[in-house]
Design an enzyme around this catalytic site. Sequence first.
Site, short mmCIF file in Angstrom:
data_model
loop_
_atom_site.label_atom_id
_atom_site.label_comp_id
_atom_site.label_asym_id
_atom_site.label_seq_id
_atom_site.Cartn_x
_atom_site.Cartn_y
_atom_site.Cartn_z
N ARG A 69 0.85 -1.19 0.00
CA ARG A 69 0.00 0.00 0.00
C ARG A 69 0.88 1.24 0.00
O ARG A 69 1.93 1.27 0.66
CB ARG A 69 -0.92 0.02 1.22
CG ARG A 69 -2.12 -0.90 1.09
CD ARG A 69 -3.04 -0.82 2.28
NE ARG A 69 -2.42 -1.29 3.50
CZ ARG A 69 -1.87 -0.54 4.43
NH1 ARG A 69 -1.88 0.77 4.32
NH2 ARG A 69 -1.34 -1.09 5.50
N TYR A 197 -1.63 -3.39 -6.76
CA TYR A 197 -1.43 -4.04 -5.46
C TYR A 197 -2.75 -4.16 -4.70
O TYR A 197 -3.54 -3.20 -4.64
CB TYR A 197 -0.39 -3.28 -4.61
CG TYR A 197 -0.35 -3.86 -3.22
CD1 TYR A 197 0.23 -5.12 -3.01
CD2 TYR A 197 -0.97 -3.24 -2.15
CE1 TYR A 197 0.21 -5.70 -1.76
CE2 TYR A 197 -0.99 -3.82 -0.89
CZ TYR A 197 -0.41 -5.06 -0.70
OH TYR A 197 -0.45 -5.65 0.53
N GLY A 198 -2.94 -5.31 -4.06
CA GLY A 198 -4.19 -5.63 -3.35
C GLY A 198 -4.83 -4.48 -2.59
O GLY A 198 -5.94 -4.07 -2.87
N LYS A 206 -9.59 -2.30 1.82
CA LYS A 206 -9.26 -1.14 2.65
C LYS A 206 -10.10 0.06 2.24
O LYS A 206 -10.55 0.84 3.08
CB LYS A 206 -7.78 -0.81 2.54
CG LYS A 206 -6.86 -1.97 2.86
CD LYS A 206 -7.10 -2.49 4.23
CE LYS A 206 -6.13 -3.58 4.60
NZ LYS A 206 -6.42 -4.14 5.91
N HIS A 226 -10.56 -2.40 11.62
CA HIS A 226 -9.46 -3.24 11.12
C HIS A 226 -9.22 -4.36 12.14
O HIS A 226 -8.24 -4.34 12.87
CB HIS A 226 -8.22 -2.35 10.96
CG HIS A 226 -7.09 -2.97 10.21
ND1 HIS A 226 -5.78 -2.60 10.38
CD2 HIS A 226 -7.08 -3.93 9.25
CE1 HIS A 226 -5.01 -3.31 9.58
NE2 HIS A 226 -5.77 -4.12 8.89
N SER A 248 -1.30 -3.70 10.23
CA SER A 248 -0.99 -4.65 9.16
C SER A 248 0.27 -5.46 9.50
O SER A 248 1.22 -4.91 10.04
CB SER A 248 -0.74 -3.89 7.86
OG SER A 248 -1.79 -3.00 7.64
N CYS A 250 0.83 -7.78 11.69
CA CYS A 250 1.13 -7.99 13.11
C CYS A 250 0.45 -9.26 13.62
O CYS A 250 0.17 -9.39 14.82
CB CYS A 250 0.67 -6.79 13.94
SG CYS A 250 1.75 -5.37 13.76
N GLY A 251 0.13 -10.19 12.73
CA GLY A 251 -0.31 -11.51 13.17
C GLY A 251 -1.82 -11.68 13.32
O GLY A 251 -2.25 -12.60 14.03
N THR A 253 -3.94 -12.73 11.06
CA THR A 253 -4.32 -14.00 10.44
C THR A 253 -3.92 -15.17 11.32
O THR A 253 -4.68 -16.12 11.50
CB THR A 253 -3.69 -14.11 9.03
OG1 THR A 253 -4.03 -12.92 8.30
CG2 THR A 253 -4.18 -15.32 8.28
N ASP A 275 -9.27 -9.77 9.11
CA ASP A 275 -8.80 -8.42 8.80
C ASP A 275 -9.81 -7.31 9.09
O ASP A 275 -9.41 -6.25 9.54
CB ASP A 275 -8.39 -8.36 7.32
CG ASP A 275 -7.54 -7.15 6.97
OD1 ASP A 275 -6.67 -6.80 7.79
OD2 ASP A 275 -7.74 -6.55 5.90
N ASN A 365 6.36 -8.51 1.77
CA ASN A 365 4.90 -8.32 1.78
C ASN A 365 4.22 -9.20 0.72
O ASN A 365 3.17 -8.85 0.19
CB ASN A 365 4.55 -6.84 1.55
CG ASN A 365 3.08 -6.54 1.81
OD1 ASN A 365 2.47 -7.10 2.72
ND2 ASN A 365 2.48 -5.68 0.99
N ARG A 367 1.93 -12.17 -0.71
CA ARG A 367 0.59 -12.45 -0.18
C ARG A 367 0.00 -13.73 -0.75
O ARG A 367 0.37 -14.16 -1.84
CB ARG A 367 -0.35 -11.29 -0.56
CG ARG A 367 0.03 -9.94 0.03
CD ARG A 367 -0.36 -9.85 1.47
NE ARG A 367 0.03 -8.61 2.11
CZ ARG A 367 -0.70 -8.00 3.04
NH1 ARG A 367 -1.85 -8.50 3.43
NH2 ARG A 367 -0.27 -6.90 3.60
C1 OXD Z 1 -3.12 -4.68 5.30
C2 OXD Z 1 -3.79 -5.85 4.70
O1 OXD Z 1 -2.21 -4.10 4.68
O2 OXD Z 1 -4.65 -6.42 5.39
O3 OXD Z 1 -3.49 -4.31 6.43
O4 OXD Z 1 -3.52 -6.19 3.54
MN MN Z 2 -5.16 -5.36 7.15
#
Ligand code: OXD
Ligand code: MN
Length: 584
Positions: A69, A197-198, A206, A226, A248, A250-251, A253, A275, A365, A367
């Site tokens: 991002r 990018y996602g 987001k 979030h 983002s 920081c665990g 998932t 998320d 990063n 994914r």
């Molecule tokens: C983030 C994501 O960047 O969930 O927070 O992709």
């Molecule tokens: Mn996120």
Amino acid sequence: MAINESARRWVSDVARTCRPADVVWCDGSEAERERLLEAAVRVGDLIPLNQRELRSCYLHRSAVNDVARTEHLTFICSREKGDAGPTNNWMAPVEAYDRLTKIFAGSMEGRTMYVIPFLMGPPGSPFSKVGIQVTDSDYVVLNMRMMTRMGTVALEQLGGSDSFTRGLHAKADLNVDRRFICHFPEDNTIWSVGSGYGGNALLSKKCMALRIASHMGRREGWLAEHMLIVGVESPDGEITYICGAFPSACGKTNLAMLIPPASLKGWRVHTLGDDIAWLRVGPDGRLWAVNPEAGFFGVVPGTSSKTNPNAMATIRKNTLYTNVALRPDGTVWWEGHDDPPPPHARDWRGRPWTPASGEPAAHPNSRFTAPASACPSISPEWQNPKGVPISAILFGARRQTLVPLVYQAFSWQHGTFLGATLSSETTAATTGAVGVVRRDPMAMLPFCGYNMAEYWGHWLAMEKRASKPPKIFRVNWFRRDEKGKFLWPGYGENLRILKWVIERCKGGGEAEKTPIGYVPTKSALDRKGLTVSADALKELLRVDREGWRVNLRSQAEFFEKFGDRLPAGIREEYEALARRLKAK
Ligand code: OXD
Ligand code: MN
């Protein structure tokens, strides 16, 4: 598909600007997926992986300048600058529409424009919202069909209404100088150009489910956060639902898919979201949460059978990998994978790589995108249109020092203050320096679609709406000793913290009242089978008064940015904390 007139009209307006060769409305069918995959492979957007090991999995390599991002190119385009607030970039809507129209003009010439109707939240749920995204990227369509409920189901929910988020996306030339991610909360509109990018290009995520939805939530009396959502089942079969906000990478998932350690027999964690959570007050006065998404867009490096076996099982089929390394046998690899580094591979850019290359093989990063339904721990409630009742909210972040492993807020107002003062070390999920401490209130710094001070005010006001709000906790699994070693093992062991949190929600759980909140006593955490030494645990739960006094100054500096808009409740909590820290 029955397409309503306002949707049709908006799409033809967009097509007139972007001038694509053709326009394809996506229906979300399997046949459509096959067609898209084939086309993406043909043009080199996707590489098929080893289909025996990784059925229906593909690798996408993004442009090297487009891997995270780009917060500095992300704008909130409210009419008044003050409504975007000091933590957002702002551009006047007239200027943004004008500048971006020039970039969009003719940007899809000779290409297909896909129209993606998508539904956020379960079909028929009062939480759910419809969006329509237009894009020239087949990769985006293939992601959106996993991350959202795409196609006919969304148009059915929309019916004849013109109340949908309008998302316009084009890759254009992927030039960073012509990259903008603009949000127009007052128009329920997003324009994103110059990135595939996602977080910049999957506009459901987001852009809509956080920035636009946070603004909607304020108007309509709910919260877009979030946050992950989990159900924690105790040995007696009772399930407690918990939301957790973490910045983002920081665990979230890993926590959402936690597998209990062997010593905590009979416990189980059910995944509902990793998320984003949308929270509304139920008729019972509690906050109820729904995950608006339908898939996971997770960080790959560090994912292994040790750190997240459920994620490993989820990404074995029907997964899109972005920017991981490719092994000669057509399987994928990344730093922290179960397997040792391969002697040879292609790195995330497609260049030959060996362990001696001195650079990561997978982008930090990189994914995976995978459907939530494939997760072995997915909760039977994850698509419940009513959501699930939330008993606790965690605010977590990455802090090597100062912040204890866990503590509980004294009240909803104090909990809002804990969220408002959240700070974390930056990660690779956004471009810029990694490891720098920054204030990231409610882990929403990059995602709040309006003035952050008013967002805190909205949080504070929720207490009047919800007679039985969740209890609020601060957690920090990232403490290190003076040698830089983690003090807490994290991952499955974090269940010990959740167990204490659940006890506190039920009126139990031993705690000591400290100036910063209720901290567990030494014996309060379940230590059966835990390898952490008594000294380490003491350090993890220590309240460093002097450190907190210094921290107060940085909180004050941050709050000053908001001037008169800072809500009284936040000011009160700040002053109360200062008083408690001063007292003996
Ligand atoms: C983030 C994501 O960047 O969930 O927070 O992709
Ligand atoms: Mn996120």
